[in-house]
Structures are given as structure tokens and as C-alpha cells.
Design a protein around this motif. Structure first.
Motif, mmCIF file in Angstrom:
data_model
loop_
_atom_site.group_PDB
_atom_site.id
_atom_site.type_symbol
_atom_site.label_atom_id
_atom_site.label_comp_id
_atom_site.label_asym_id
_atom_site.label_seq_id
_atom_site.Cartn_x
_atom_site.Cartn_y
_atom_site.Cartn_z
ATOM 1 N N GLY A 116 0.751 -1.075 0.115
ATOM 2 C CA GLY A 116 -0.074 0.193 -0.143
ATOM 3 C C GLY A 116 0.748 1.261 0.096
ATOM 4 N N PHE A 117 2.180 1.142 0.223
ATOM 5 C CA PHE A 117 3.161 2.314 0.221
ATOM 6 C C PHE A 117 3.953 2.056 -1.032
ATOM 7 N N VAL A 118 4.628 3.188 -1.317
ATOM 8 C CA VAL A 118 5.869 3.393 -2.493
ATOM 9 C C VAL A 118 6.884 2.359 -1.925
ATOM 10 N N ASP A 119 7.402 1.712 -2.673
ATOM 11 C CA ASP A 119 8.769 1.097 -2.593
ATOM 12 C C ASP A 119 9.742 2.243 -3.153
ATOM 13 N N GLU A 120 10.897 1.697 -3.064
ATOM 14 C CA GLU A 120 12.101 2.849 -3.270
ATOM 15 C C GLU A 120 11.963 3.103 -4.925
ATOM 16 N N ALA A 121 11.700 2.220 -5.675
ATOM 17 C CA ALA A 121 11.690 2.547 -7.046
ATOM 18 C C ALA A 121 10.438 3.515 -7.230
ATOM 19 N N GLY A 122 9.330 3.367 -6.663
ATOM 20 C CA GLY A 122 8.183 4.321 -6.485
ATOM 21 C C GLY A 122 8.482 5.508 -5.957
ATOM 22 N N LEU A 123 9.514 5.685 -4.846
ATOM 23 C CA LEU A 123 9.800 6.798 -4.492
ATOM 24 C C LEU A 123 10.509 7.848 -5.480
ATOM 25 N N ARG A 124 11.345 7.090 -6.351
ATOM 26 C CA ARG A 124 12.056 7.622 -7.120
ATOM 27 C C ARG A 124 11.084 8.127 -8.430
ATOM 28 N N ASP A 125 10.307 7.197 -8.663
ATOM 29 C CA ASP A 125 9.156 7.698 -9.723
ATOM 30 C C ASP A 125 8.537 8.857 -9.281
ATOM 31 N N LEU A 126 7.982 8.808 -8.096
ATOM 32 C CA LEU A 126 7.281 9.852 -7.369
ATOM 33 C C LEU A 126 8.069 11.375 -7.530
ATOM 34 N N ALA A 127 9.448 11.154 -7.130
ATOM 35 C CA ALA A 127 10.151 12.503 -7.310
ATOM 36 C C ALA A 127 10.447 12.907 -8.551
ATOM 37 N N ALA A 128 10.265 12.122 -9.725
ATOM 38 C CA ALA A 128 10.615 12.318 -11.094
ATOM 39 C C ALA A 128 9.231 13.126 -11.757
ATOM 40 N N ILE A 129 8.150 13.135 -10.847
ATOM 41 C CA ILE A 129 6.925 13.901 -11.434
ATOM 42 C C ILE A 129 7.102 15.194 -11.492
ATOM 43 N N ASP A 130 6.952 15.844 -12.408
ATOM 44 C CA ASP A 130 7.114 17.248 -12.483
ATOM 45 C C ASP A 130 6.377 17.930 -11.560
ATOM 46 N N GLY A 131 6.911 18.636 -10.551
ATOM 47 C CA GLY A 131 6.227 19.565 -9.717
ATOM 48 C C GLY A 131 6.337 18.781 -8.255
ATOM 49 N N VAL A 132 6.630 17.439 -8.266
ATOM 50 C CA VAL A 132 6.726 16.708 -6.818
ATOM 51 C C VAL A 132 8.012 17.053 -6.074
ATOM 52 N N THR A 133 7.692 17.370 -4.728
ATOM 53 C CA THR A 133 8.920 17.450 -3.788
ATOM 54 C C THR A 133 8.714 16.495 -2.598
ATOM 55 N N VAL A 134 9.563 15.378 -2.355
ATOM 56 C CA VAL A 134 9.553 14.460 -1.327
ATOM 57 C C VAL A 134 10.029 14.921 -0.111
ATOM 58 N N GLY A 135 9.362 15.042 0.979
ATOM 59 C CA GLY A 135 9.938 15.383 2.185
ATOM 60 C C GLY A 135 9.581 14.158 3.220
ATOM 61 N N SER A 136 9.966 14.638 4.414
ATOM 62 C CA SER A 136 10.231 13.257 5.439
ATOM 63 C C SER A 136 9.129 13.491 6.253
ATOM 64 N N HIS A 137 8.348 12.248 6.980
ATOM 65 C CA HIS A 137 7.366 12.273 7.620
ATOM 66 C C HIS A 137 7.690 11.200 8.870
ATOM 67 N N ALA A 138 9.161 11.421 9.161
ATOM 68 C CA ALA A 138 9.782 10.507 10.127
ATOM 69 C C ALA A 138 10.036 9.026 9.679
ATOM 70 N N VAL A 139 10.741 8.495 10.424
ATOM 71 C CA VAL A 139 11.155 7.129 10.289
ATOM 72 C C VAL A 139 9.834 6.031 10.513
ATOM 73 N N SER A 140 9.262 6.200 11.915
ATOM 74 C CA SER A 140 8.221 5.203 12.115
ATOM 75 C C SER A 140 6.746 5.591 12.338
ATOM 76 N N HIS A 141 6.549 6.797 12.176
ATOM 77 C CA HIS A 141 5.173 7.504 12.378
ATOM 78 C C HIS A 141 4.785 7.587 14.044
ATOM 79 N N ARG A 142 5.628 7.588 14.862
ATOM 80 C CA ARG A 142 5.466 7.465 16.230
ATOM 81 C C ARG A 142 5.073 9.244 16.615
ATOM 82 N N ARG A 143 4.443 9.064 17.769
ATOM 83 C CA ARG A 143 4.262 10.541 18.524
ATOM 84 C C ARG A 143 5.764 11.283 18.748
ATOM 85 N N LEU A 144 6.237 12.324 18.279
ATOM 86 C CA LEU A 144 7.801 12.547 18.274
ATOM 87 C C LEU A 144 7.685 13.161 19.743
ATOM 88 N N ASP A 145 6.688 13.748 20.372
ATOM 89 C CA ASP A 145 6.884 14.452 21.486
ATOM 90 C C ASP A 145 6.876 13.522 22.681
#
Ligand SMILES: [Zn+2]
Length: 259
Positions: A110-139
Motif C-alpha cells: 500500500g506504500f511506495v517502494d524505493e523505485a516508486g519513491l524515485r518515480d514520485l520524485a521524478a513527476i513534474d512539480g513533486v517534492t519529497v519530504g520526510s514524515h519521520a521513520v516510524s510515524h510515532r508521536r515524536l513528543d
């Protein structure tokens, strides 16, 4: 005062993962949203561009206030594989987007794999940012784990994409002072929060307000949210008061629409 809807989407699918169903839009509904954004009269800009404008306004308040702009920003959180087609559709209409990826999810069903991540970043206008490693509550994390969440996600994305990762989105929107500092220390230039409010020129570049789309958001609702800038308070008023009042006004309207 520029008041800006920064939209937060998650999944766009007719068959979403159960855990994200509440925040999933069907493909048809998302296509309707794209049309509304395109026809809103607002100029779609990148998240980084909006942050740049906030910084410029802070450096030169009078100039920032005197040139209100109608812009809109689109973001996604978590890194669902269906973001590939959603971002491509946005790109076809000249609408840039920023996708915040949780790096431990990369390659899961259900999530992008590494190849998908590269495909995503290659789409015109797309920026990839970080949403942390594990999605835990950081505080809730001790300092070392908090540091790892923000740093290791950043280096992994940079490794996979071959370019620096400049922006972060807080999982669950949590960003107290300690978490913010960790994000700054890790080298990010900006960070996105949630807040379910409009962003504006006095917003926090390390906690930019976003409006989170739920599966119930119709195209009509989105149209109202995007039309939501009205004449603002008199120009001679103190900047701080003026901005705050405009912010409260749109916030109130948003609450009325969503409740
Ligand atoms: Zn998330």
C-alpha cells in the motif's frame, strides 16, 4: 495578509487500506478536487515556495502585507503508492505537490517502494519530504530516538533520491518546542503541522498550518475553503492584530463549514 489553504491529503484510492479509510478520497472525488483547485483562481505553488514567501514577508512586513496573493499548496502525508497517480494528475494540471514519506513504510503493502519513491520524485512539480521513520508521536520519545526519527529519515530519503530532503511533516501533527528544535537541528528548512487552519504570513515555518481532507470533503466544500479570503481589516491597523483577526475569521468559517 495572505491567507493560504495548504491542503493535506493522504490516500487516493477506490480500495484504501482500512486504517486510512477516514482520510481517503475516491479517485473520482480527488479528480473533482483537482478541477476545483485548477478553477479556483488561486495559483498553485510548492510548499517550499510558500515558506519562502513567509520568510520574505517576515523580513519585510510592509511589503508582505501590501501584496495579498491568492495561492494554494497541496501536500500528502505517509507515502501511499496511490500518490503516484494522484500527483501525476495534479502535475497534468500544473499543480505541484509535496509528499511527506514515512521511511519505515517504504516497500510495505500500500506504500511506495524505493523505485516508486524515485518515480514520485521524478513527476513534474513533486517534492519529497520526510514524515519521520516510524510515524510515532515524536513528543513522547526520548531525545536519542527523537533525533533518529528526524535524522535517519532525512538521510534515507536523500540516499534513495540523490538529493537533499529539505522539509518535514510531524506525524500526528505533534510539534512541541523540543520536537521543533530537533527538526531544525537535523537541517530541515521547514516543517508542516496540521492544525486544520489556514496558513498565513505570520505562520510558523516550522509548523505550517494545513487543512486535512477527509473522505467526506465534497468538491463544493473544497470550493468554499478555497474561496475563503475576504477583505481584510483596515491597512493602518497594527500588523499583528490585523493578521490575527483575519486568521480567526477564516478559522471560524472553516469550523462552521466542517461542523
Ligand atoms: Zn501521517
Amino acid at each position: 495578509m495572505t491567507v493560504v489553504p495548504v491542503l493535506l491529503y493522504h490516500s487516493v484510492s477506490d480500495d484504501p487500506l482500512p486504517e486510512i479509510a477516514e482520510y481517503n478520497l475516491t479517485r473520482q472525488r480527488f479528480a473533482d478536487h483537482v478541477r476545483v483547485i485548477r478553477d479556483s483562481g488561486r495559483t498553485p505553488i510548492t510548499f517550499a515556495d510558500w515558506v519562502g514567501r513567509m520568510r520574505a514577508a517576515a523580513a519585510d512586513p510592509a511589503d508582505g502585507i501590501s501584496s495579498p496573493e491568492r495561492v494554494v499548496v497541496v501536500t500528502f502525508d505517509d507515502g501511499y503508492d496511490n500518490n503516484l497517480s494522484a500527483c501525476a494528475l495534479l502535475g497534468e494540471h500544473g499543480i505541484p505537490s509535496t509528499v511527506y514519506v514515512t521511511t519505515d513504510y517504504v516497500g510495505r503493502s500500500g506504500f511506495v517502494d524505493e523505485a516508486g519513491l524515485r518515480d514520485l520524485a521524478a513527476i513534474d512539480g513533486v517534492t519529497v519530504g520526510s514524515h519521520a521513520v516510524s510515524h510515532r508521536r515524536l513528543d513522547e520519545l526520548p531525545a536519542s530516538e527523537l533525533g533518529d526519527e528526524v535524522r535517519l529519515s532525512r538521510t534515507r530519503l536523500a540516499d534513495v533520491l540523490g538529493r537533499p530532503c529539505e522539509t518535514f511533516a510531524y506525524p500526528h501533527g505533534n510539534h512541541g518546542a523540543r520536537v521543533r528544535r530537533a527538526v531544525q537541528d537535523a537541517g530541515y528548512a521547514s516543517a508542516a503541522g496540521v492544525k486544520n487552519a489556514y496558513s498565513h504570513e505570520r505562520d510558523d515555518v516550522y509548523g505550517v498550518a494545513r487543512l486535512m481532507a477527509t473522505r467526506d470533503w465534497s468538491a463544493d466544500q473544497l470550493e468554499r475553503f478555497l474561496g475563503n479570503d475576504r477583505p481584510l481589516a483596515p491597512r493602518r491597523e497594527k500588523l499583528q492584530t490585523k493578521g490575527y483577526r483575519a486568521y480567526r475569521r477564516v478559522r471560524k468559517r472553516l469550523t462552521e463549514v466542517t461542523s
